[in-house]
Design a protein around this motif. Structure first.
Motif, PDB file in Angstrom:
ATOM      1  N   ALA A  44       0.848  -1.197   0.000  1.00 16.97           N
ATOM      2  CA  ALA A  44       0.000   0.000   0.000  1.00 16.97           C
ATOM      3  C   ALA A  44       0.883   1.246   0.000  1.00 16.97           C
ATOM      4  N   PRO A  45       0.465   2.322  -0.681  1.00 21.38           N
ATOM      5  CA  PRO A  45       1.251   3.549  -0.698  1.00 21.38           C
ATOM      6  C   PRO A  45       1.450   4.084   0.721  1.00 21.38           C
ATOM      7  N   PRO A  46       2.570   4.754   0.976  1.00 22.57           N
ATOM      8  CA  PRO A  46       2.838   5.245   2.329  1.00 22.57           C
ATOM      9  C   PRO A  46       1.762   6.184   2.849  1.00 22.57           C
ATOM     10  N   GLU A  47       1.208   7.036   1.989  1.00 24.21           N
ATOM     11  CA  GLU A  47       0.182   7.971   2.448  1.00 24.21           C
ATOM     12  C   GLU A  47      -1.103   7.247   2.838  1.00 24.21           C
ATOM     13  N   GLN A  48      -1.369   6.111   2.226  1.00 19.49           N
ATOM     14  CA  GLN A  48      -2.557   5.341   2.594  1.00 19.49           C
ATOM     15  C   GLN A  48      -2.395   4.764   3.995  1.00 19.49           C
ATOM     16  N   LYS A  49      -1.201   4.298   4.310  1.00 16.34           N
ATOM     17  CA  LYS A  49      -0.941   3.737   5.637  1.00 16.34           C
ATOM     18  C   LYS A  49      -0.904   4.830   6.697  1.00 16.34           C
ATOM     19  N   ASP A  50      -0.196   5.911   6.409  1.00 19.36           N
ATOM     20  CA  ASP A  50       0.040   6.958   7.403  1.00 19.36           C
ATOM     21  C   ASP A  50      -1.169   7.856   7.651  1.00 19.36           C
ATOM     22  N   CYS A  51      -2.049   7.985   6.673  1.00 21.16           N
ATOM     23  CA  CYS A  51      -3.133   8.971   6.765  1.00 21.16           C
ATOM     24  C   CYS A  51      -4.519   8.342   6.833  1.00 21.16           C
ATOM     25  N   ALA A  52      -4.593   7.096   7.268  1.00 22.50           N
ATOM     26  CA  ALA A  52      -5.885   6.414   7.362  1.00 22.50           C
ATOM     27  C   ALA A  52      -6.803   7.113   8.358  1.00 22.50           C
ATOM     28  N   LYS A  53      -6.244   7.610   9.455  1.00 20.69           N
ATOM     29  CA  LYS A  53      -7.064   8.289  10.464  1.00 20.69           C
ATOM     30  C   LYS A  53      -7.733   9.534   9.868  1.00 20.69           C
TER      31      LYS A  53
ATOM     32  N   GLU B 232     -19.109  18.761   1.012  1.00 20.71           N
ATOM     33  CA  GLU B 232     -17.664  18.960   1.206  1.00 20.71           C
ATOM     34  C   GLU B 232     -17.316  20.260   1.910  1.00 20.71           C
ATOM     35  N   GLN B 233     -18.060  21.317   1.642  1.00 19.65           N
ATOM     36  CA  GLN B 233     -17.712  22.616   2.208  1.00 19.65           C
ATOM     37  C   GLN B 233     -17.732  22.599   3.735  1.00 19.65           C
ATOM     38  N   PHE B 234     -18.510  21.723   4.339  1.00 11.77           N
ATOM     39  CA  PHE B 234     -18.566  21.638   5.796  1.00 11.77           C
ATOM     40  C   PHE B 234     -17.432  20.797   6.379  1.00 11.77           C
ATOM     41  N   CYS B 235     -16.707  20.092   5.524  1.00  8.71           N
ATOM     42  CA  CYS B 235     -15.642  19.189   5.973  1.00  8.71           C
ATOM     43  C   CYS B 235     -14.268  19.626   5.468  1.00  8.71           C
ATOM     44  N   GLN B 236     -14.142  20.864   5.024  1.00  9.20           N
ATOM     45  CA  GLN B 236     -12.905  21.324   4.407  1.00  9.20           C
ATOM     46  C   GLN B 236     -11.704  21.211   5.346  1.00  9.20           C
ATOM     47  N   SER B 237     -11.895  21.444   6.633  1.00  8.43           N
ATOM     48  CA  SER B 237     -10.760  21.350   7.560  1.00  8.43           C
ATOM     49  C   SER B 237     -10.233  19.915   7.638  1.00  8.43           C
ATOM     50  N   PHE B 238     -11.133  18.916   7.579  1.00  6.71           N
ATOM     51  CA  PHE B 238     -10.709  17.524   7.584  1.00  6.71           C
ATOM     52  C   PHE B 238      -9.966  17.183   6.297  1.00  6.71           C
ATOM     53  N   ILE B 239     -10.446  17.713   5.174  1.00  3.54           N
ATOM     54  CA  ILE B 239      -9.811  17.478   3.877  1.00  3.54           C
ATOM     55  C   ILE B 239      -8.430  18.118   3.855  1.00  3.54           C
ATOM     56  N   ASP B 240      -8.311  19.334   4.387  1.00  3.21           N
ATOM     57  CA  ASP B 240      -7.010  20.006   4.447  1.00  3.21           C
ATOM     58  C   ASP B 240      -6.025  19.238   5.325  1.00  3.21           C
ATOM     59  N   ASP B 241      -6.501  18.698   6.449  1.00  5.27           N
ATOM     60  CA  ASP B 241      -5.642  17.879   7.311  1.00  5.27           C
ATOM     61  C   ASP B 241      -5.133  16.651   6.569  1.00  5.27           C
ATOM     62  N   TRP B 242      -6.018  15.998   5.804  1.00  5.94           N
ATOM     63  CA  TRP B 242      -5.627  14.820   5.039  1.00  5.94           C
ATOM     64  C   TRP B 242      -4.598  15.177   3.963  1.00  5.94           C
ATOM     65  N   LYS B 243      -4.827  16.286   3.251  1.00  2.72           N
ATOM     66  CA  LYS B 243      -3.873  16.709   2.222  1.00  2.72           C
ATOM     67  C   LYS B 243      -2.503  16.994   2.822  1.00  2.72           C
TER      68      LYS B 243
END
Length: 94
Positions: free
Chosen positions: A18-27, A43-54
Motif C-alpha cells: 500500500a502507498p505510504p500515504e494510505q498507511k500513514d493517513c488512514a485516520k 464537502e464545504q462543511f468538511c474542508q478542515s478535515f480534507i485540508d488535514d488529510w492533504k
C-alpha cells in the motif's frame, strides 16, 4: 429467533505494498468519511478535515521521497526528479 448478521469479521489489514500515504493517513481519511456522512455529503462543511488529510499525504510522500501534488501541480521530489501531474477530468462519470 432473530437473525443476527455475523459478517466476515474484522477487515483485512492493509497490504505491505500500500502507498505510504494510505498507511500513514488512514485516520484523516476516516475522519473525512465520518464528517461527510454526518453533514449530508457536503464537502464545504468538511474542508478542515480534507485540508488535514492533504497535509498528511504531503508529509508522508515527502518522507518517503515520492513527493507529488495532491492539487495537480508538478513539484520537485526529494531525489530531484520532477513529477508530472495527472490530467484532471470527469473520469468514468456520466
Amino acid at each position: 429467533m432473530t437473525f443476527v448478521y455475523t459478517g466476515k469479521g474484522k477487515r483485512a489489514a492493509q497490504g505491505d505494498d500500500a502507498p505510504p500515504e494510505q498507511k500513514d493517513c488512514a485516520k484523516q481519511a476516516c475522519a473525512i468519511q465520518w464528517c461527510l456522512a454526518k453533514r449530508g455529503q457536503k464537502e464545504q462543511f468538511c474542508q478542515s478535515f480534507i485540508d488535514d488529510w492533504k497535509e498528511c499525504t504531503r508529509r508522508s510522500r515527502a518522507a518517503a521521497g515520492v513527493e507529488t501534488s495532491v492539487d495537480g501541480a508538478a513539484v520537485e521530489t526529494t531525489d530531484g526528479l520532477a513529477t508530472t501531474p495527472v490530467a484532471k477530468g470527469k473520469g468514468n462519470s456520466k
